[in-house]
Design a protein around this motif. Structure first.
Motif, PDB file in Angstrom:
ATOM      1  N   SER A 201     -11.725 -45.510 -11.075  1.00 11.88           N
ATOM      2  CA  SER A 201     -10.436 -44.828 -11.171  1.00 11.88           C
ATOM      3  C   SER A 201     -10.492 -43.591 -12.065  1.00 11.88           C
ATOM      4  CB  SER A 201      -9.365 -45.792 -11.703  1.00 11.88           C
ATOM      5  OG  SER A 201      -9.729 -46.280 -12.983  1.00 11.88           O
ATOM      6  N   ARG A 202     -11.528 -43.458 -12.892  1.00  9.26           N
ATOM      7  CA  ARG A 202     -11.649 -42.284 -13.754  1.00  9.26           C
ATOM      8  C   ARG A 202     -12.191 -41.071 -12.993  1.00  9.26           C
ATOM      9  NH1 ARG A 202     -11.000 -43.910 -19.115  1.00  9.26           N
ATOM     10  NH2 ARG A 202     -11.691 -46.026 -19.655  1.00  9.26           N
ATOM     11  N   ALA A 203     -12.758 -41.302 -11.808  1.00 11.50           N
ATOM     12  CA  ALA A 203     -13.411 -40.229 -11.048  1.00 11.50           C
ATOM     13  C   ALA A 203     -12.485 -39.699  -9.963  1.00 11.50           C
ATOM     14  CB  ALA A 203     -14.705 -40.755 -10.425  1.00 11.50           C
ATOM     15  N   GLU A 204     -12.137 -38.420 -10.045  1.00  9.85           N
ATOM     16  CA  GLU A 204     -11.235 -37.839  -9.051  1.00  9.85           C
ATOM     17  C   GLU A 204     -11.929 -37.572  -7.713  1.00  9.85           C
ATOM     18  OE1 GLU A 204     -12.041 -34.514 -12.089  1.00  9.85           O
ATOM     19  OE2 GLU A 204     -12.447 -36.651 -11.840  1.00  9.85           O
ATOM     20  N   TYR A 205     -13.290 -37.558  -7.721  1.00 11.01           N
ATOM     21  CA  TYR A 205     -14.034 -37.292  -6.481  1.00 11.01           C
ATOM     22  C   TYR A 205     -14.798 -38.536  -6.027  1.00 11.01           C
ATOM     23  CZ  TYR A 205     -13.141 -32.606  -8.296  1.00 11.01           C
ATOM     24  OH  TYR A 205     -12.546 -31.486  -8.814  1.00 11.01           O
ATOM     25  N   ARG A 206     -14.202 -39.703  -6.192  1.00 13.19           N
ATOM     26  CA  ARG A 206     -14.961 -40.938  -5.936  1.00 13.19           C
ATOM     27  C   ARG A 206     -15.319 -41.142  -4.468  1.00 13.19           C
ATOM     28  NH1 ARG A 206     -10.156 -42.058  -8.205  1.00 13.19           N
ATOM     29  NH2 ARG A 206      -8.535 -43.145  -7.036  1.00 13.19           N
ATOM     30  N   LEU A 207     -14.672 -40.423  -3.542  1.00 13.00           N
ATOM     31  CA  LEU A 207     -15.073 -40.529  -2.135  1.00 13.00           C
ATOM     32  C   LEU A 207     -16.477 -39.956  -1.945  1.00 13.00           C
ATOM     33  CD1 LEU A 207     -14.036 -41.428   0.628  1.00 13.00           C
ATOM     34  CD2 LEU A 207     -13.208 -39.112   1.013  1.00 13.00           C
ATOM     35  N   LEU A 208     -16.858 -39.020  -2.817  1.00 12.22           N
ATOM     36  CA  LEU A 208     -18.207 -38.437  -2.746  1.00 12.22           C
ATOM     37  C   LEU A 208     -19.217 -39.251  -3.543  1.00 12.22           C
ATOM     38  CD1 LEU A 208     -17.307 -34.654  -3.324  1.00 12.22           C
ATOM     39  CD2 LEU A 208     -17.473 -35.888  -1.153  1.00 12.22           C
ATOM     40  N   LEU A 209     -18.743 -40.003  -4.545  1.00 11.01           N
ATOM     41  CA  LEU A 209     -19.639 -40.732  -5.452  1.00 11.01           C
ATOM     42  C   LEU A 209     -19.839 -42.167  -4.972  1.00 11.01           C
ATOM     43  CD1 LEU A 209     -18.256 -39.479  -8.897  1.00 11.01           C
ATOM     44  CD2 LEU A 209     -19.941 -38.405  -7.390  1.00 11.01           C
ATOM     45  N   ARG A 210     -20.442 -42.296  -3.797  1.00 16.33           N
ATOM     46  CA  ARG A 210     -20.647 -43.632  -3.217  1.00 16.33           C
ATOM     47  C   ARG A 210     -22.062 -44.118  -3.532  1.00 16.33           C
ATOM     48  NH1 ARG A 210     -19.417 -40.314   0.982  1.00 16.33           N
ATOM     49  NH2 ARG A 210     -21.354 -40.884   2.023  1.00 16.33           N
ATOM     50  N   GLN A 211     -22.245 -45.441  -3.541  1.00 20.27           N
ATOM     51  CA  GLN A 211     -23.590 -45.945  -3.817  1.00 20.27           C
ATOM     52  C   GLN A 211     -24.543 -45.651  -2.660  1.00 20.27           C
ATOM     53  OE1 GLN A 211     -21.041 -47.809  -3.001  1.00 20.27           O
ATOM     54  NE2 GLN A 211     -21.586 -49.666  -1.900  1.00 20.27           N
ATOM     55  N   ASP A 212     -23.992 -45.503  -1.442  1.00 15.30           N
ATOM     56  CA  ASP A 212     -24.875 -45.298  -0.285  1.00 15.30           C
ATOM     57  C   ASP A 212     -25.488 -43.903  -0.254  1.00 15.30           C
ATOM     58  OD1 ASP A 212     -23.174 -43.466   1.684  1.00 15.30           O
ATOM     59  OD2 ASP A 212     -21.812 -44.950   0.849  1.00 15.30           O
ATOM     60  N   ASN A 213     -24.895 -42.938  -0.976  1.00 19.68           N
ATOM     61  CA  ASN A 213     -25.444 -41.573  -0.935  1.00 19.68           C
ATOM     62  C   ASN A 213     -26.003 -41.118  -2.277  1.00 19.68           C
ATOM     63  OD1 ASN A 213     -23.179 -41.046  -2.456  1.00 19.68           O
ATOM     64  ND2 ASN A 213     -22.350 -39.457  -1.130  1.00 19.68           N
ATOM     65  N   ALA A 214     -26.261 -42.059  -3.185  1.00 20.43           N
ATOM     66  CA  ALA A 214     -26.768 -41.693  -4.519  1.00 20.43           C
ATOM     67  C   ALA A 214     -28.079 -40.910  -4.416  1.00 20.43           C
ATOM     68  CB  ALA A 214     -26.959 -42.945  -5.368  1.00 20.43           C
ATOM     69  N   ASP A 215     -28.967 -41.322  -3.502  1.00 18.16           N
ATOM     70  CA  ASP A 215     -30.250 -40.610  -3.359  1.00 18.16           C
ATOM     71  C   ASP A 215     -30.033 -39.184  -2.860  1.00 18.16           C
ATOM     72  OD1 ASP A 215     -29.350 -41.601  -0.915  1.00 18.16           O
ATOM     73  OD2 ASP A 215     -31.357 -41.999  -0.130  1.00 18.16           O
ATOM     74  N   LEU A 216     -29.084 -39.003  -1.944  1.00 23.82           N
ATOM     75  CA  LEU A 216     -28.819 -37.670  -1.406  1.00 23.82           C
ATOM     76  C   LEU A 216     -28.201 -36.755  -2.468  1.00 23.82           C
ATOM     77  CD1 LEU A 216     -27.362 -38.725   2.063  1.00 23.82           C
ATOM     78  CD2 LEU A 216     -29.678 -37.922   1.570  1.00 23.82           C
ATOM     79  N   ARG A 217     -27.465 -37.333  -3.399  1.00 19.41           N
ATOM     80  CA  ARG A 217     -26.823 -36.547  -4.456  1.00 19.41           C
ATOM     81  C   ARG A 217     -27.787 -36.155  -5.574  1.00 19.41           C
ATOM     82  NH1 ARG A 217     -23.658 -39.750  -7.199  1.00 19.41           N
ATOM     83  NH2 ARG A 217     -23.638 -41.637  -5.918  1.00 19.41           N
ATOM     84  N   LEU A 218     -28.720 -37.062  -5.899  1.00 20.95           N
ATOM     85  CA  LEU A 218     -29.432 -36.918  -7.179  1.00 20.95           C
ATOM     86  C   LEU A 218     -30.956 -36.785  -7.105  1.00 20.95           C
ATOM     87  CD1 LEU A 218     -27.270 -39.519  -9.115  1.00 20.95           C
ATOM     88  CD2 LEU A 218     -27.162 -37.045  -9.312  1.00 20.95           C
ATOM     89  N   GLU A 220     -32.891 -34.644  -5.600  1.00 20.90           N
ATOM     90  CA  GLU A 220     -33.340 -33.257  -5.782  1.00 20.90           C
ATOM     91  C   GLU A 220     -33.361 -32.892  -7.272  1.00 20.90           C
ATOM     92  OE1 GLU A 220     -35.181 -30.555  -3.929  1.00 20.90           O
ATOM     93  OE2 GLU A 220     -33.772 -31.454  -2.484  1.00 20.90           O
ATOM     94  N   LYS A 221     -32.342 -33.332  -8.004  1.00 18.67           N
ATOM     95  CA  LYS A 221     -32.283 -33.046  -9.444  1.00 18.67           C
ATOM     96  C   LYS A 221     -33.413 -33.767 -10.182  1.00 18.67           C
ATOM     97  CE  LYS A 221     -27.295 -32.293  -9.433  1.00 18.67           C
ATOM     98  NZ  LYS A 221     -27.358 -30.866  -9.804  1.00 18.67           N
ATOM     99  N   GLY A 222     -33.654 -35.016  -9.792  1.00 15.65           N
ATOM    100  CA  GLY A 222     -34.739 -35.775 -10.403  1.00 15.65           C
ATOM    101  C   GLY A 222     -36.099 -35.134 -10.148  1.00 15.65           C
ATOM    102  N   TRP A 223     -36.260 -34.596  -8.950  1.00 13.89           N
ATOM    103  CA  TRP A 223     -37.522 -33.924  -8.599  1.00 13.89           C
ATOM    104  C   TRP A 223     -37.709 -32.667  -9.448  1.00 13.89           C
ATOM    105  CZ3 TRP A 223     -41.966 -34.656  -6.255  1.00 13.89           C
ATOM    106  CH2 TRP A 223     -42.707 -33.565  -5.789  1.00 13.89           C
ATOM    107  N   ARG A 224     -36.619 -31.906  -9.656  1.00 11.42           N
ATOM    108  CA  ARG A 224     -36.701 -30.655 -10.426  1.00 11.42           C
ATOM    109  C   ARG A 224     -37.179 -30.903 -11.854  1.00 11.42           C
ATOM    110  NH1 ARG A 224     -33.742 -27.925 -14.126  1.00 11.42           N
ATOM    111  NH2 ARG A 224     -31.897 -29.273 -14.068  1.00 11.42           N
ATOM    112  N   ILE A 225     -36.738 -32.010 -12.449  1.00  8.42           N
ATOM    113  CA  ILE A 225     -37.084 -32.238 -13.856  1.00  8.42           C
ATOM    114  C   ILE A 225     -38.297 -33.167 -14.027  1.00  8.42           C
ATOM    115  CG2 ILE A 225     -34.748 -31.813 -14.697  1.00  8.42           C
ATOM    116  CD1 ILE A 225     -34.259 -34.776 -14.752  1.00  8.42           C
ATOM    117  N   GLY A 226     -38.903 -33.543 -12.901  1.00  9.42           N
ATOM    118  CA  GLY A 226     -40.149 -34.294 -12.982  1.00  9.42           C
ATOM    119  C   GLY A 226     -40.012 -35.799 -13.096  1.00  9.42           C
TER     120      GLY A 226
END
Length: 396
Positions: A201-218, A220-226
């Motif tokens: 309920s604290r997240a206004e964009y929770r439709l985007l913050l689903r557990q099924d798309n966590a890899d698609l969201r993050l 690339e960022k993990g790859w950038r920082i090694g």
């Protein structure tokens, strides 16, 4: 990375406190630091002690308890809902009034804690102190609970400490990118008066913050920082490319309302079409999934995780697009950076409360400023005008 979808499940049990339990607690309330004033701090809102429950809800005849195994190969149980600061002898007395626990033995008694914390408003979104360069803070010390919230901060603080040493750009997850982003932004923008816990309920964009798309969201960022290994990155790329390819294929594959097509639709439990329609639009029908379309049309077999993303993306397209537009509007404000040395006393027309809050928190962007309690939309408009005036003066 695992394809295993099941884990060994073990039973938990449900039981309740009763009037005998509550009477023992009431009789010994003077001995409980959580109730007698010895501990003054505000405890966690969502798991109060049993003595707090008895005091706070005197009309309740019973309180629910879960008896949970501590592991797969132990006889030790955890009594969920029964945290307490009562002395050991009182704990033994009231536990044995509870159905199922009449002959219980205590392996480790409950206990109460009171911990101090820093004011998280002292921190940047990187979790580095604003006035102490190179010092990062994470965990319960920042005013959160000690569970996922503490671990998430440790991850981000560690990443940013390493990136600072390497002279590289910091990692700041936005509210639209991760629950970690919501957690840290709430802490450093709003502060907290009690142990903070992250909730959907604290997240206004929770439709985007689903557990099924966590890899698609993050990923690339993990790859950038090694922090992402090559095999994981390759798996992510393969999945993403498969999703994009199938989405395009569904949009391009058009079917006409001829007899053959109508019969195929009826055969999978759907209704006939009246005009030329793409398989993408057919997949939006509630009675159809990708597997059904594959049965009657020439479509490729998909990995389960790819099929799931395709179906979610198609069915909820309208809602997801609307949320992405909200994110885009907010990101325009996030891109408007506030100068570090800005003197809010010199910004004309700001309300006194806004000046005070902005000077204390010193937000990095106009977007962050807008999330500060006590800063109104009118104050944000004034800030935008002020920044534009400064930009023009610099150009001149």
């Amino acid at each position: 990375m695992s394809d295993v979808k099941t884990r060994e499940q073990v039973p938990c049990w449900l039981t309740y406190t009763n009037e005998k339990t509550h009477q023992i607690l009431r009789d010994n309330m003077h001995r409980a630091p959580m109730a007698n004033g010895m501990i003054e701090g505000i405890g966690p809102r969502y798991c109060p002690s049993i003595e707090t429950k008895v005091l706070r809800f005197p009309d309740k005849e019973k309180h629910q308890l879960f008896i949970e195994p501590e592991g797969l190969h132990t006889e030790e149980m955890y009594v969920q809902g029964m945290s307490t600061s009562m002395p050991m002898d009182v704990q033994m007395d009231f536990l044995r009034t509870i159905p199922g626990l009449e002959t219980v033995k205590i392996m480790r008694p409950g206990y109460a804690i009171e911990y101090d914390c820093i004011d998280p408003l002292q921190l940047k979104p990187t979790l580095e102190f604003k006035v102490l360069s190179g010092l990062f803070s994470a965990g319960q010390a920042n005013g959160t609970s000690g569970y996922e919230e503490a671990a998430a901060q440790g991850l981000i603080a560690g990443i940013n400490a390493a990136l600072k040493l390497k002279g590289e750009e910091a990692l700041i997850l936005r509210r639209s990118e991760a629950y970690i982003g919501v957690l840290i932004d709430d802490l450093v923008t709003k502060g907290t008066q009690e142990p903070y816990r992250i909730m959907t309920s604290r997240a206004e964009y929770r439709l985007l913050l689903r557990q099924d798309n966590a890899d698609l969201r993050l990923t690339e960022k993990g790859w950038r920082i090694g922090l992402v290994k090559p095999e994981r990155y390759q798996r992510y790329q393969t999945k993403k490319q498969s999703i994009d390819k199938v989405m395009e294929q569904l949009k391009e594959y058009k079917v006409n309302p001829n007899k053959e097509i109508q019969e195929k639709l009826v055969s999978i439990g759907s209704t006939p079409i009246r005009t030329s329609t793409s398989l993408y639009d057919l997949l939006k029908r509630t009675e159809i999934d990708y597997g059904m379309l594959k049965q009657v049309f020439d479509l490729p077999a998909l990995a389960a995780e790819v099929q799931e993303q395709v179906e979610i993306g198609v069915v909820y397209e309208g809602y997801i697009q609307k949320q992405l537009e909200q994110v885009e509007r907010m990101e325009k404000l996030e891109e408007k950076i506030l100068p570090e040395a800005i003197d809010y006393q010199q910004v004309p027309s700001l309300r006194d409360e806004a000046r005070e809050k902005l000077a204390a928190i010193r937000p990095l962007s106009v977007g962050q400023a807008g999330r500060i309690s006590g800063v109104s939309p009118a104050d944000i408009s004034i800030l935008l005008v002020y920044l534009e005036q400064r930009r023009r003066e610099v150009k001149l």
